[in-house]
Design a protein around this motif. Structure first.
Motif, PDB file in Angstrom:
ATOM      1  N   VAL A   1       0.836  -1.209   0.000  1.00  0.00           N
ATOM      2  CA  VAL A   1       0.000   0.000   0.000  1.00  0.00           C
ATOM      3  C   VAL A   1       0.871   1.260   0.000  1.00  0.00           C
ATOM      4  O   VAL A   1       0.519   2.266  -0.613  1.00  0.00           O
TER       5      VAL A   1
ATOM      6  N   LYS B   1       3.456   1.574  -1.578  1.00  0.00           N
ATOM      7  CA  LYS B   1       3.834   1.749  -2.980  1.00  0.00           C
ATOM      8  C   LYS B   1       2.654   2.282  -3.806  1.00  0.00           C
ATOM      9  O   LYS B   1       2.798   3.236  -4.547  1.00  0.00           O
ATOM     10  N   THR B   2       1.489   1.639  -3.654  1.00  0.00           N
ATOM     11  CA  THR B   2       0.369   1.963  -4.549  1.00  0.00           C
ATOM     12  C   THR B   2      -0.493   3.111  -4.037  1.00  0.00           C
ATOM     13  O   THR B   2      -1.099   3.815  -4.836  1.00  0.00           O
ATOM     14  N   GLY B   3      -0.608   3.254  -2.726  1.00  0.00           N
ATOM     15  CA  GLY B   3      -1.460   4.301  -2.165  1.00  0.00           C
ATOM     16  C   GLY B   3      -2.944   3.979  -2.168  1.00  0.00           C
ATOM     17  O   GLY B   3      -3.749   4.778  -1.712  1.00  0.00           O
TER      18      GLY B   3
ATOM     19  N   TYR C   1       0.330   7.301   3.628  1.00  0.00           N
ATOM     20  CA  TYR C   1       0.651   6.899   2.260  1.00  0.00           C
ATOM     21  C   TYR C   1      -0.603   6.701   1.413  1.00  0.00           C
ATOM     22  O   TYR C   1      -0.517   6.400   0.238  1.00  0.00           O
ATOM     23  N   MET C   2      -1.777   6.833   2.037  1.00  0.00           N
ATOM     24  CA  MET C   2      -3.002   6.484   1.311  1.00  0.00           C
ATOM     25  C   MET C   2      -3.543   7.666   0.534  1.00  0.00           C
ATOM     26  O   MET C   2      -3.593   8.787   1.030  1.00  0.00           O
ATOM     27  N   ASP C   3      -3.965   7.378  -0.679  1.00  0.00           N
ATOM     28  CA  ASP C   3      -4.454   8.422  -1.564  1.00  0.00           C
ATOM     29  C   ASP C   3      -5.982   8.434  -1.611  1.00  0.00           C
ATOM     30  O   ASP C   3      -6.571   9.336  -2.182  1.00  0.00           O
ATOM     31  N   ALA C   4      -6.605   7.407  -1.038  1.00  0.00           N
ATOM     32  CA  ALA C   4      -8.067   7.348  -0.996  1.00  0.00           C
ATOM     33  C   ALA C   4      -8.461   6.370   0.100  1.00  0.00           C
ATOM     34  O   ALA C   4      -7.650   5.535   0.508  1.00  0.00           O
TER      35      ALA C   4
ATOM     36  N   ARG D   1     -12.887   2.887  -8.701  1.00  0.00           N
ATOM     37  CA  ARG D   1     -13.452   3.884  -7.781  1.00  0.00           C
ATOM     38  C   ARG D   1     -12.376   4.363  -6.794  1.00  0.00           C
ATOM     39  O   ARG D   1     -12.267   5.553  -6.508  1.00  0.00           O
ATOM     40  N   VAL D   2     -11.558   3.413  -6.300  1.00  0.00           N
ATOM     41  CA  VAL D   2     -10.538   3.804  -5.326  1.00  0.00           C
ATOM     42  C   VAL D   2      -9.499   4.701  -5.987  1.00  0.00           C
ATOM     43  O   VAL D   2      -8.868   5.538  -5.338  1.00  0.00           O
ATOM     44  N   LEU D   3      -9.354   4.560  -7.308  1.00  0.00           N
ATOM     45  CA  LEU D   3      -8.394   5.388  -8.054  1.00  0.00           C
ATOM     46  C   LEU D   3      -9.034   6.673  -8.587  1.00  0.00           C
ATOM     47  O   LEU D   3      -8.415   7.421  -9.342  1.00  0.00           O
ATOM     48  N   SER D   4     -10.306   6.906  -8.211  1.00  0.00           N
ATOM     49  CA  SER D   4     -11.059   8.060  -8.733  1.00  0.00           C
ATOM     50  C   SER D   4     -11.069   8.071 -10.261  1.00  0.00           C
ATOM     51  O   SER D   4     -10.857   9.111 -10.895  1.00  0.00           O
ATOM     52  N   LYS D   5     -11.281   6.894 -10.858  1.00  0.00           N
ATOM     53  CA  LYS D   5     -11.314   6.831 -12.327  1.00  0.00           C
ATOM     54  C   LYS D   5     -12.691   6.406 -12.798  1.00  0.00           C
ATOM     55  O   LYS D   5     -13.409   5.777 -12.074  1.00  0.00           O
TER      56      LYS D   5
END
Lengths: 452, 327
Positions: B252, B254-256, B285-288, B323-327
């Motif tokens: 996580v 790494k990926t966020g 580190y989390m982006d969402a 969805r987690v990537l806001s895409k």
């Protein structure tokens, strides 16, 4: 099946690396795990191992090339294998621009959309995006968020960064000092970076291109001249960091002399038990306790905010060939003296072997620098930003001091004394606070039972 | 390496362990002549006889308890439950006795007991024979929980389970039984340590943590997302307790982005637990916010089409990743 060798990403902030040496010649055989090449980033010089076995069919990027991460630098495969498809990826970069337009200024990038926020309006930003923005020194208050709920997320920071004109650190500083807006200025440096030469001010340009031309004009004295050497990545990072520290912090310092006799006894007790504890470890431990007592010394400045850290991460300056690096002992306030000792041994070894990773030298909240081994009585250190204070530790020396004996009479005794000097950022730390911190530190070091 | 059915790999591992150690024995419903209704003890009766392949009446509370007693006295029982849904019949034995005996006797009694069996949807077995129940046991201290996603992992983990001096709940999945033949290592000492996750696919954009049947589904979803330029890392913890949270957190970092996928209900499932632990450790580190993919809060229907509507499908995993990537 041929495998690509790419410029690896070593740490979150790395964007490009310079190839310093190929350790295997083109056509030579490599084993997976065998050292393949040396590279330099702005943080460290590191040897990279091969990730596949075979023959080094092609070195695509020679020594001295600075290569963006993930770009192809070599190919490993079987002799005679057709690797044109793999090389095809690298072709555009290698072929196109080289001859046609020497130093043609790059187009200035398009401006990023700007967020309209009322003053004081809350900005929603993901923790990761905030972390990256802080690391890159990006002000995110004007960035438009594209997350599901309108939050600013990682890609918004990266897109914003990409939309900003590429600029050398010196040019950025000069522009800032002269109030120059970089938007619209075309860069003529490597990869279209804006250098001081592109700025509409003349003076600092000389600083960018240093001694070399001048030196050529100076007549040689008895065959002795000068030598110009390009700064290593580490030297540049230190140089920028130290200058930034002096430019932004209101640095001043306090000094105090501390009796280390009891701390020496504590170290001997550990030694008798077979546990290796250095004076530096004891001082780090004492600092961690004192920092816990006084959170302002452990804080940082961020614009008009004071950022307090719940954790205490103490960096220790370690000199390495070509410079110095400050590996960080995380959670120094909770891992205890033997934990600090074990961690510092590990970090110093890694530092000397050039094996520190990004996370080993980031996130410090305070630094200890000891130069007692060079026989220094005392010295003043420069704060390591974004920290707000640094402790400089001199040698421990047997010194005659006046003490009061049991009968209340003054007499001269021999004590092992050590001079401490705390450099602190007077913007957020008042003189009395800094003095109190040193007083607490002294109390811990003179009564080391409090450290256990 | 050999190719064999998942159940054959289980039976072969049990046989190898029984040959190695005379204290290992099997107990359960229909484990003898039939070889277990799914065939996971096929051939054992012929080789080891009725003394060591013990067939029981329909009495889960009784034979789980008997397994505990045998384990206390130095045996290494493997108790097969026909459906892991039947753990509930023996719940007092598992929760109050098996999980706690070693503790309440101050460590004097070892409990080298394996309770294994299959669970999950895929058989049209309706509400009481199709559940995924592993999350419930995560809330009980004293139990180790293995959730293999491949036959090779099952072999390595089962051997570790049999040789462990603590009770292990070993969850197999119905759909993996029906998943054709698997590559299985032939080394009779092949073991996988508990608490060691396996990265089943490397990626950089989003971390998907899945177990059992859903590791394969996550890999298929990753394949689809790759076509859209989204790079998915699939992490299989392999055991839920002990849990390799370090590997998950590194991924996580790494990926966020984090998505957890399981067949058990999303509400109160182990996905929530992992997400909570990840946020405890690497929130910055989390982006969402992480997303759970799990079954709807609903008993499992008998009708196979309705069953599909309740448990996660590949498009659900794909959608969650986007969805987690806001895409």
């Amino acid at each position: 099946m041929a495998k690509k060798v790419i410029m690896p990403k070593q740490g979150l902030q790395m964007t490009e690396g310079t190839i310093m040496q190929w350790l295997v010649a083109e056509g030579g055989t490599v084993e997976k795990g065998q050292p393949l090449f040396e590279m330099e980033t702005d943080k460290l010089t590191i040897t990279m191992d091969a990730e596949a076995s075979g023959t080094l069919l092609k070195i695509v990027r020679p020594v001295g090339d600075t290569v963006p991460i993930t770009e192809l630098i070599a190919v490993i495969g079987e002799p005679g294998e057709d690797i044109s498809a793999l090389l095809g990826d690298a072709a555009p970069a290698a072929a196109a621009p080289a001859e046609s337009a020497p130093a043609a200024p790059a187009e200035a990038p398009a401006a990023a959309p700007v967020a309209e926020r009322a003053p004081g309006e809350r900005i929603f930003i993901s923790p990761r995006a905030r972390m990256i923005a802080e690391e890159k020194g990006i002000d995110y208050s004007k960035i438009v968020g594209t997350g599901n709920d309108g939050s600013i997320i990682e890609r918004d920071i990266l897109a914003y960064e990409a939309s900003q004109p590429a600029v050398t650190p010196l040019a950025a500083n000069v522009a800032k000092a002269n109030g120059i807006d970089l938007a619209g200025i075309a860069g003529s440096g490597a990869n279209g970076k804006i250098t001081t030469a592109d700025l509409p001010v003349s003076a600092p340009a000389a600083a960018e291109a240093p001694a070399a031309p001048a030196a050529a004009e100076t007549p040689a004295q008895m065959g002795r001249g000068t030598r110009t050497e390009r700064m290593s990545g580490m030297r540049r990072a230190i140089s920028n960091n130290m200058l930034a520290s002096k430019n932004t912090n209101a640095q001043t310092n306090h000094r105090m002399s501390v009796d280390m006799t009891a701390a020496i006894a504590l170290r001997s007790q550990y030694k008798a038990l077979g546990i290796k504890v250095s004076y530096n470890d004891i001082i780090v431990r004492a600092c961690a306790k004192a920092l816990q007592d006084m959170p302002i010394i452990n804080a940082s400045v961020d614009g008009n905010n004071i950022v307090y850290h719940d954790y205490v991460n103490v960096g220790t300056a370690v000199s390495v060939p070509g410079g110095l690096i400050v590996p960080v002992i995380r959670d120094a306030d909770i891992i205890g003296l033997s934990g600090i000792a074990a961690k510092s041994t590990e970090l110093i070894e890694k530092a000397r072997d050039g094996k520190l990773t990004d996370s080993d030298y980031h996130g410090g909240t305070f630094t200890v620098s000891s130069l007692g081994m060079f026989d220094l009585d005392d010295f003043v250190a420069i704060i390591n930003p974004p920290e707000s204070a640094i402790l400089a530790v001199g040698k421990i020396a047997k010194t005659p001091v006046v003490v009061t004996n049991e009968d209340g009479e003054d007499e001269i005794a021999i004590k092992s004394m050590c001079n401490l000097c705390l450099s602190y950022d007077h913007r957020i730390i008042d003189g009395a606070e800094a003095a109190k911190f040193l007083q607490k530190l002294k109390n811990y070091l003179q009564n080391p039972v409090l450290l256990i | 390496m050999s190719e064999m059915l998942f159940t054959a790999a289980i039976a072969r591992t049990i046989a190898e362990e029984m040959r190695r150690d005379p204290s290992v024995f099997v107990m359960g419903e229909d484990v003898g002549v039939i070889g277990g209704i799914y065939g996971a003890s096929k051939g054992l009766l012929e080789e080891f006889g009725r003394e060591r392949i013990r067939q029981t009446p329909i009495s889960e509370a009784g034979f789980v308890g008997a397994g505990l007693g045998a384990a206390c006295t130095g045996m290494r029982p493997i108790v097969e439950l026909m459906y892991m849904d039947f753990t509930f019949v023996a719940m007092d034995q598992i929760l109050n006795q098996v999980a706690k005996t070693r503790y309440v006797f101050g460590g004097k009694a070892k409990i080298p007991l394996v309770i294994r069996g299959q669970q999950g949807v895929g058989g049209g077995n309706a509400a009481t024979h199709s559940q995924s129940v592993e999350s419930l046991f995560l809330n009980i201290p004293g139990l180790k929980i293995a959730v293999p996603s491949t036959a090779a992992d099952a072999v390595g983990l089962l051997r570790t389970a049999i040789r462990d001096d603590n009770p292990v709940l070993f969850f197999e999945h119905k759909k993996l039984y029906k998943g054709g033949k698997w590559e299985v290592p032939d080394d009779p000492e092949y073991m996988i340590p508990f608490g060691k996750a396996d990265i089943k696919r490397q990626g950089t954009d989003v971390t998907v943590v899945a177990t059992q049947f859903y590791v394969g589904e996550a890999l298929k979803a990753a394949e689809e997302l790759a076509k859209e330029g989204i790079s998915v890392e699939v992490v299989d913890p392999r055991t839920l307790y002990p849990l390799d949270i370090d590997t998950i957190c590194e991924s996580v970092k790494k990926t966020g982005h984090l998505v957890t996928v399981h067949e058990a209900c999303a509400v109160g499932g182990w996905g929530s637990e992992i997400e909570s632990q990840v946020m405890d450790r690497v929130f910055r580190y989390m982006d969402a916010a992480p997303i759970r993919v799990g079954a709807k809060q609903c008993p499992l229907p008998f009708n196979p089409n309705l069953e599909k509507a309740v448990v996660p499908q590949i498009p659900d995993i794909v959608a969650a990743c986007k969805r987690v990537l806001s895409k």
